[in-house]
Design a protein around this motif. Structure first.
Motif, PDB file in Angstrom:
ATOM      1  N   ASP A   6       0.354  -1.248  -0.381  1.00 40.51           N
ATOM      2  CA  ASP A   6       0.264   0.154  -0.056  1.00 40.51           C
ATOM      3  C   ASP A   6       0.474   0.901   0.426  1.00 40.51           C
ATOM      4  N   ARG A   7       1.609   1.208   0.706  1.00 47.84           N
ATOM      5  CA  ARG A   7       3.080   2.199   1.043  1.00 47.84           C
ATOM      6  C   ARG A   7       3.519   2.522  -0.764  1.00 47.84           C
ATOM      7  N   ARG A   8       4.195   1.477  -1.475  1.00 53.81           N
ATOM      8  CA  ARG A   8       4.697   1.616  -1.951  1.00 53.81           C
ATOM      9  C   ARG A   8       3.588   1.664  -3.428  1.00 53.81           C
ATOM     10  N   LYS A   9       2.517   1.768  -3.504  1.00 47.79           N
ATOM     11  CA  LYS A   9       1.119   1.886  -4.365  1.00 47.79           C
ATOM     12  C   LYS A   9       1.485   3.511  -3.691  1.00 47.79           C
ATOM     13  N   LYS A  10       1.155   3.924  -3.150  1.00 45.62           N
ATOM     14  CA  LYS A  10       0.506   5.497  -2.684  1.00 45.62           C
ATOM     15  C   LYS A  10       2.014   5.950  -3.216  1.00 45.62           C
ATOM     16  N   TYR A  11       3.277   5.872  -2.995  1.00 45.96           N
ATOM     17  CA  TYR A  11       4.516   6.474  -3.179  1.00 45.96           C
ATOM     18  C   TYR A  11       3.550   6.432  -4.553  1.00 45.96           C
ATOM     19  N   THR A  12       4.412   5.721  -5.298  1.00 42.57           N
ATOM     20  CA  THR A  12       4.324   5.293  -7.396  1.00 42.57           C
ATOM     21  C   THR A  12       3.105   6.389  -7.835  1.00 42.57           C
ATOM     22  N   ARG A  13       1.588   6.180  -7.216  1.00 43.81           N
ATOM     23  CA  ARG A  13       0.733   6.812  -7.690  1.00 43.81           C
ATOM     24  C   ARG A  13       1.165   8.762  -7.626  1.00 43.81           C
ATOM     25  N   LYS A  14       1.613   8.702  -6.257  1.00 43.18           N
ATOM     26  CA  LYS A  14       2.819  10.414  -5.674  1.00 43.18           C
ATOM     27  C   LYS A  14       2.888  11.253  -6.948  1.00 43.18           C
ATOM     28  N   VAL A  15       4.391   9.809  -6.945  1.00 41.65           N
ATOM     29  CA  VAL A  15       5.765  10.757  -7.985  1.00 41.65           C
ATOM     30  C   VAL A  15       4.277  10.318  -9.508  1.00 41.65           C
ATOM     31  N   LEU A  16       3.810  10.012  -9.640  1.00 42.79           N
ATOM     32  CA  LEU A  16       2.699   9.840 -10.831  1.00 42.79           C
ATOM     33  C   LEU A  16       1.958  11.552 -11.853  1.00 42.79           C
ATOM     34  N   LYS A  17       1.415  11.758 -10.029  1.00 39.07           N
ATOM     35  CA  LYS A  17       1.200  12.550 -10.489  1.00 39.07           C
ATOM     36  C   LYS A  17       1.447  13.854 -10.806  1.00 39.07           C
ATOM     37  N   GLU A  18       2.698  13.521  -9.613  1.00 43.14           N
ATOM     38  CA  GLU A  18       3.249  15.250  -9.145  1.00 43.14           C
ATOM     39  C   GLU A  18       4.502  15.555 -10.669  1.00 43.14           C
ATOM     40  N   SER A  19       4.350  14.659 -11.014  1.00 45.54           N
ATOM     41  CA  SER A  19       5.147  14.314 -12.200  1.00 45.54           C
ATOM     42  C   SER A  19       4.607  15.346 -13.623  1.00 45.54           C
ATOM     43  N   LEU A  20       3.528  14.454 -14.024  1.00 45.08           N
ATOM     44  CA  LEU A  20       2.010  15.289 -14.283  1.00 45.08           C
ATOM     45  C   LEU A  20       1.932  16.351 -14.365  1.00 45.08           C
ATOM     46  N   ILE A  21       2.252  16.860 -13.202  1.00 46.60           N
ATOM     47  CA  ILE A  21       1.551  18.425 -12.898  1.00 46.60           C
ATOM     48  C   ILE A  21       3.099  19.300 -13.431  1.00 46.60           C
ATOM     49  N   ALA A  22       3.792  18.846 -12.885  1.00 46.01           N
ATOM     50  CA  ALA A  22       5.219  19.322 -13.286  1.00 46.01           C
ATOM     51  C   ALA A  22       5.782  18.880 -14.617  1.00 46.01           C
ATOM     52  N   LEU A  23       4.980  18.298 -15.734  1.00 42.36           N
ATOM     53  CA  LEU A  23       5.090  18.506 -16.811  1.00 42.36           C
ATOM     54  C   LEU A  23       4.215  20.115 -17.387  1.00 42.36           C
ATOM     55  N   LEU A  24       2.792  20.085 -16.732  1.00 42.89           N
ATOM     56  CA  LEU A  24       1.822  20.747 -17.086  1.00 42.89           C
ATOM     57  C   LEU A  24       2.558  21.618 -16.366  1.00 42.89           C
ATOM     58  N   ALA A  25       3.534  22.100 -15.798  1.00 43.96           N
ATOM     59  CA  ALA A  25       3.375  23.731 -15.305  1.00 43.96           C
ATOM     60  C   ALA A  25       4.819  24.001 -16.133  1.00 43.96           C
ATOM     61  N   ASP A  26       5.622  23.493 -16.280  1.00 41.15           N
ATOM     62  CA  ASP A  26       6.369  23.665 -17.456  1.00 41.15           C
ATOM     63  C   ASP A  26       5.733  24.442 -19.160  1.00 41.15           C
ATOM     64  N   GLY A  27       4.473  23.923 -19.039  1.00 38.97           N
ATOM     65  CA  GLY A  27       4.098  24.687 -20.355  1.00 38.97           C
ATOM     66  C   GLY A  27       3.522  23.915 -21.655  1.00 38.97           C
ATOM     67  N   LYS A  28       3.782  22.288 -20.834  1.00 44.49           N
ATOM     68  CA  LYS A  28       3.098  21.183 -21.892  1.00 44.49           C
ATOM     69  C   LYS A  28       2.032  21.453 -21.794  1.00 44.49           C
ATOM     70  N   PRO A  29       0.726  21.329 -22.888  1.00 46.42           N
ATOM     71  CA  PRO A  29      -0.644  20.696 -23.386  1.00 46.42           C
ATOM     72  C   PRO A  29      -0.657  19.140 -23.040  1.00 46.42           C
ATOM     73  N   SER A  31      -2.030  17.368 -24.641  1.00 48.52           N
ATOM     74  CA  SER A  31      -2.039  16.767 -25.361  1.00 48.52           C
ATOM     75  C   SER A  31      -0.957  16.105 -25.922  1.00 48.52           C
ATOM     76  N   GLY A  32      -0.223  16.900 -25.000  1.00 45.10           N
ATOM     77  CA  GLY A  32       1.311  16.259 -26.060  1.00 45.10           C
ATOM     78  C   GLY A  32       1.717  16.077 -24.492  1.00 45.10           C
ATOM     79  N   ILE A  33       1.724  15.446 -23.718  1.00 44.59           N
ATOM     80  CA  ILE A  33       2.161  14.782 -22.455  1.00 44.59           C
ATOM     81  C   ILE A  33       1.750  13.557 -23.123  1.00 44.59           C
ATOM     82  N   THR A  34       3.336  12.381 -22.901  1.00 46.82           N
ATOM     83  CA  THR A  34       3.011  11.450 -23.393  1.00 46.82           C
ATOM     84  C   THR A  34       3.527  10.936 -21.528  1.00 46.82           C
ATOM     85  N   VAL A  35       2.373   9.103 -21.951  1.00 48.02           N
ATOM     86  CA  VAL A  35       3.134   8.303 -20.788  1.00 48.02           C
ATOM     87  C   VAL A  35       4.816   7.880 -20.496  1.00 48.02           C
TER      88      VAL A  35
END
Length: 184
Positions: A6-29, A31-35
């Motif tokens: 559960d801790r590992r799952k929470k950590y994984t989701r947390k870093v994935l969320k942070e990564s997407l938000i960081a990419l969006l904050a960098d100005g990427k739309p 639609s232009g963000i890939t997995v």
């Protein structure tokens, strides 16, 4: 063993969320963000991403849903008299936004996500409509749409200007604008 997963799952989701938000904050739309880009930033492999989310849109929807749930829970912890409801509730909303400034600046100002904005408007309308019990439903719906739309745009401007006024002053301004539309 279950707790560790559960801790590992929470950590994984947390870093994935942070990564997407960081990419969006960098100005990427979105639609232009890939997995692949999300996974590289999170230092997680793609198969792990797909264990949690189907695509970047699913991940963003999950982030927004969590914010909305958290915001509703936060606002539900406060009860005010009808006379003070509007300004105090607005202040609490602004305090929540200020506490999560980076996230809201990214989603409302930089990314300009209309779906997230609409969800925020629905929450604000729901709280506002409960504060105006004497008005009929139709008038209350239109009034709340008018006021909340303006308030959301004022909040977006406030975020874009690095929250140049404290939440309590912004709440007073928004309340004043809503109740007295003519500038004095």
């Amino acid at each position: 063993m279950r707790e560790k997963l559960d801790r590992r799952k929470k950590y994984t989701r947390k870093v994935l969320k942070e990564s997407l938000i960081a990419l969006l904050a960098d100005g990427k739309p979105l639609s232009g963000i890939t997995v692949k880009a999300i996974c590289e930033r999170a230092d997680i492999n793609r198969s792990t991403f797909y264990m949690h989310f189907s695509d970047p849109y699913d991940l963003l929807n999950h982030i927004e849903s969590e914010i909305i749930e958290d915001l509703i829970a936060y606002l539900n912890t406060y009860r005010f008299t009808v006379e003070e409801e509007s300004q105090k509730m607005t202040q609490k909303l602004l305090e929540y936004i200020a506490e999560n400034q980076f996230l809201f600046q990214t989603l409302l100002v930089k990314n300009k996500d209309p779906a997230f904005e609409k969800r925020l408007m629905e929450i604000a309308r729901r709280f506002m409509m409960s504060a105006v019990p004497h008005m009929n439903k139709v008038n209350s719906r239109y009034l709340s749409t008018f006021v909340v739309s303006g308030a959301i745009h004022v909040i977006k401007d406030w975020l874009a200007n690095e929250m140049d006024l404290p939440p309590e002053k912004m709440a007073a301004l928004i309340n004043h604008f809503a109740n007295y539309p003519r500038l004095h």
